[in-house]
Design a protein around this motif. Structure first.
Motif, mmCIF file in Angstrom:
data_model
loop_
_atom_site.group_PDB
_atom_site.id
_atom_site.type_symbol
_atom_site.label_atom_id
_atom_site.label_comp_id
_atom_site.label_asym_id
_atom_site.label_seq_id
_atom_site.Cartn_x
_atom_site.Cartn_y
_atom_site.Cartn_z
ATOM 1 N N UNK A 58 0.809 -1.206 0.000
ATOM 2 C CA UNK A 58 0.000 0.000 0.000
ATOM 3 C C UNK A 58 0.849 1.265 0.000
ATOM 4 N N UNK A 59 2.159 1.120 0.174
ATOM 5 C CA UNK A 59 3.047 2.276 0.214
ATOM 6 C C UNK A 59 3.709 2.497 -1.155
ATOM 7 N N UNK A 60 4.490 3.570 -1.243
ATOM 8 C CA UNK A 60 5.199 3.854 -2.483
ATOM 9 C C UNK A 60 6.231 2.765 -2.768
ATOM 10 N N UNK A 61 6.474 2.435 -4.047
ATOM 11 C CA UNK A 61 7.446 1.384 -4.383
ATOM 12 C C UNK A 61 8.822 1.642 -3.795
ATOM 13 N N UNK A 62 9.238 2.904 -3.739
ATOM 14 C CA UNK A 62 10.556 3.214 -3.189
ATOM 15 C C UNK A 62 10.706 2.790 -1.744
ATOM 16 N N UNK A 63 9.619 2.894 -0.973
ATOM 17 C CA UNK A 63 9.658 2.486 0.434
ATOM 18 C C UNK A 63 9.879 0.989 0.545
ATOM 19 N N UNK A 64 9.147 0.235 -0.261
ATOM 20 C CA UNK A 64 9.284 -1.217 -0.232
ATOM 21 C C UNK A 64 10.680 -1.647 -0.665
ATOM 22 N N UNK A 65 11.193 -1.022 -1.707
ATOM 23 C CA UNK A 65 12.529 -1.372 -2.204
ATOM 24 C C UNK A 65 13.591 -1.077 -1.159
ATOM 25 N N UNK A 66 13.484 0.083 -0.509
ATOM 26 C CA UNK A 66 14.461 0.455 0.516
ATOM 27 C C UNK A 66 14.410 -0.511 1.699
ATOM 28 N N UNK A 68 13.276 -3.648 1.707
ATOM 29 C CA UNK A 68 13.772 -4.958 1.283
ATOM 30 C C UNK A 68 15.294 -4.954 1.179
ATOM 31 N N UNK A 69 15.844 -3.893 0.595
ATOM 32 C CA UNK A 69 17.299 -3.823 0.430
ATOM 33 C C UNK A 69 17.994 -3.817 1.778
ATOM 34 N N UNK A 70 17.461 -3.034 2.719
ATOM 35 C CA UNK A 70 18.053 -2.996 4.061
ATOM 36 C C UNK A 70 17.975 -4.364 4.729
ATOM 37 N N UNK A 71 16.849 -5.038 4.568
ATOM 38 C CA UNK A 71 16.692 -6.364 5.161
ATOM 39 C C UNK A 71 17.683 -7.366 4.600
ATOM 40 N N UNK A 72 17.882 -7.335 3.290
ATOM 41 C CA UNK A 72 18.830 -8.255 2.649
ATOM 42 C C UNK A 72 20.244 -8.014 3.166
ATOM 43 N N UNK A 188 5.651 1.173 6.526
ATOM 44 C CA UNK A 188 5.782 0.278 5.374
ATOM 45 C C UNK A 188 7.207 -0.176 5.178
ATOM 46 N N UNK A 189 8.166 0.732 5.350
ATOM 47 C CA UNK A 189 9.566 0.359 5.215
ATOM 48 C C UNK A 189 9.999 -0.640 6.265
ATOM 49 N N UNK A 190 9.547 -0.443 7.508
ATOM 50 C CA UNK A 190 9.887 -1.384 8.584
ATOM 51 C C UNK A 190 9.258 -2.746 8.321
ATOM 52 N N UNK A 191 8.021 -2.758 7.852
ATOM 53 C CA UNK A 191 7.360 -4.029 7.546
ATOM 54 C C UNK A 191 8.053 -4.743 6.388
ATOM 55 N N UNK A 192 8.542 -3.984 5.401
ATOM 56 C CA UNK A 192 9.292 -4.593 4.300
ATOM 57 C C UNK A 192 10.576 -5.225 4.822
ATOM 58 N N UNK A 193 11.262 -4.519 5.705
ATOM 59 C CA UNK A 193 12.455 -5.070 6.339
ATOM 60 C C UNK A 193 12.106 -6.353 7.088
ATOM 61 N N UNK A 194 11.014 -6.322 7.848
ATOM 62 C CA UNK A 194 10.600 -7.512 8.594
ATOM 63 C C UNK A 194 10.231 -8.675 7.700
ATOM 64 N N UNK A 196 11.564 -9.449 4.853
ATOM 65 C CA UNK A 196 12.815 -10.092 4.449
ATOM 66 C C UNK A 196 13.365 -10.951 5.578
ATOM 67 N N UNK A 197 13.335 -10.418 6.802
ATOM 68 C CA UNK A 197 13.845 -11.176 7.950
ATOM 69 C C UNK A 197 13.070 -12.473 8.132
ATOM 70 N N UNK A 198 11.749 -12.417 7.988
ATOM 71 C CA UNK A 198 10.928 -13.612 8.158
ATOM 72 C C UNK A 198 11.178 -14.615 7.032
ATOM 73 N N UNK A 199 11.233 -14.112 5.786
ATOM 74 C CA UNK A 199 11.455 -15.026 4.668
ATOM 75 C C UNK A 199 12.859 -15.622 4.708
ATOM 76 N N UNK A 200 13.816 -14.846 5.165
ATOM 77 C CA UNK A 200 15.174 -15.374 5.322
ATOM 78 C C UNK A 200 15.177 -16.516 6.334
ATOM 79 N N UNK A 201 14.512 -16.305 7.446
ATOM 80 C CA UNK A 201 14.460 -17.345 8.472
ATOM 81 C C UNK A 201 13.832 -18.620 7.922
ATOM 82 N N UNK A 202 12.726 -18.460 7.177
ATOM 83 C CA UNK A 202 12.021 -19.633 6.666
ATOM 84 C C UNK A 202 12.840 -20.381 5.626
#
Length: 238
Positions: A58-66, A68-72, A188-194, A196-202
């Motif tokens: 629901x947020x801007x694409x840039x927020x999600x990308x940032x 996700x990138x931080x999470x990775x 939205x950015x924090x949730x995107x980071x989270x 990645x963390x959850x998918x990495x764990x799985x």
């Protein structure tokens, strides 16, 4: 909100304590462990897909990308640190699994921050994430305690998962305090980071460990059962 979030963050702590006690008394066999890992991976992956990612979309694409990138960057940086510590442990002979303990502590702290963001976002996100983390910590506690067997006292083996999971409580409190008045893009950015963390764990921890334990058809079904159960909980509670 802060008190409610902290109270719900104690649910994964209890799960970690139970897993540590069980592993100290009688560690589960390889097939049972594999089944638990598949089930936990399904629940954690469902939490990322159902609870975290919709809020990001629901947020801007840039927020999600940032986010996700931080999470990775963060998750794979700690993976490198953990691997280095584990190699040093192997070279020095039997010792406490410092690398795994560090990775577990970091994961628990990040989980707490994401849980705090979930409560700050409102709705049932925080409640459902608490359930997902409880299932996750059952496995993580079993894994950590089993790896400590023979290198630490039974008491330390039993309490280590619960002690580290207190980082989740601290992370939850920090997340709520910092994000309760945050703008939707920040959440939205924090949730995107989270996510990645959850998918990495799985994918990089739970499923990899499950396959190393031995692959069975019934154990693999556990992944989809875990995903389905979380989906049903989301429908019932949401």
């Amino acid at each position: 909100m802060l008190l409610r979030a902290v109270l719900f963050s104690l649910v994964p702590v209890v799960a970690a304590g139970v897993s540590g006690a069980v592993a100290a008394i009688r560690p589960p066999g390889r097939r049972v462990t594999s089944g638990i890992q598949h089930f936990a991976a399904g629940v954690v992956f469902a939490a990322a897909a159902i609870e975290l990612l919709p809020g990001v979309l629901h947020q801007r694409p840039g927020v999600a990308i940032a986010g996700f990138a931080a999470g990775i960057v963060v998750m794979f940086s700690f993976r490198g640190l953990s691997s280095a510590l584990e190699r040093r442990r192997s070279d020095d002979g039997p010792a406490l699994p410092i690398g795994l303990a560090v990775a577990t502590g970091v994961d628990f702290a990040i989980d707490g921050l994401v849980l705090g963001a979930g409560f700050a976002a409102g709705g049932t996100t925080g409640l459902l994430l608490s359930i997902a983390l409880a299932v996750e910590y059952l496995f993580v506690g079993l894994s950590l305690s089993a790896s400590m067997s023979g290198a630490a006292s039974r008491r330390l083996t039993a309490v280590a998962p619960a002690a580290l999971s207190l980082l989740t409580v601290a992370g939850t409190a920090v997340g709520v305090v910092l994000l309760v008045d945050a703008s939707p893009p920040v959440l939205g950015g924090v949730l995107a980071f989270g996510a990645v963390a959850f998918m990495y764990l799985a994918t990089e921890e739970l499923l990899v460990e499950a396959h190393e334990q031995g692959e069975t058809a019934l154990g693999s079904v556990g992944f989809f059962v875990g995903f389905l159960i979380y989906l049903l909980l989301d429908e019932l509670i949401g």
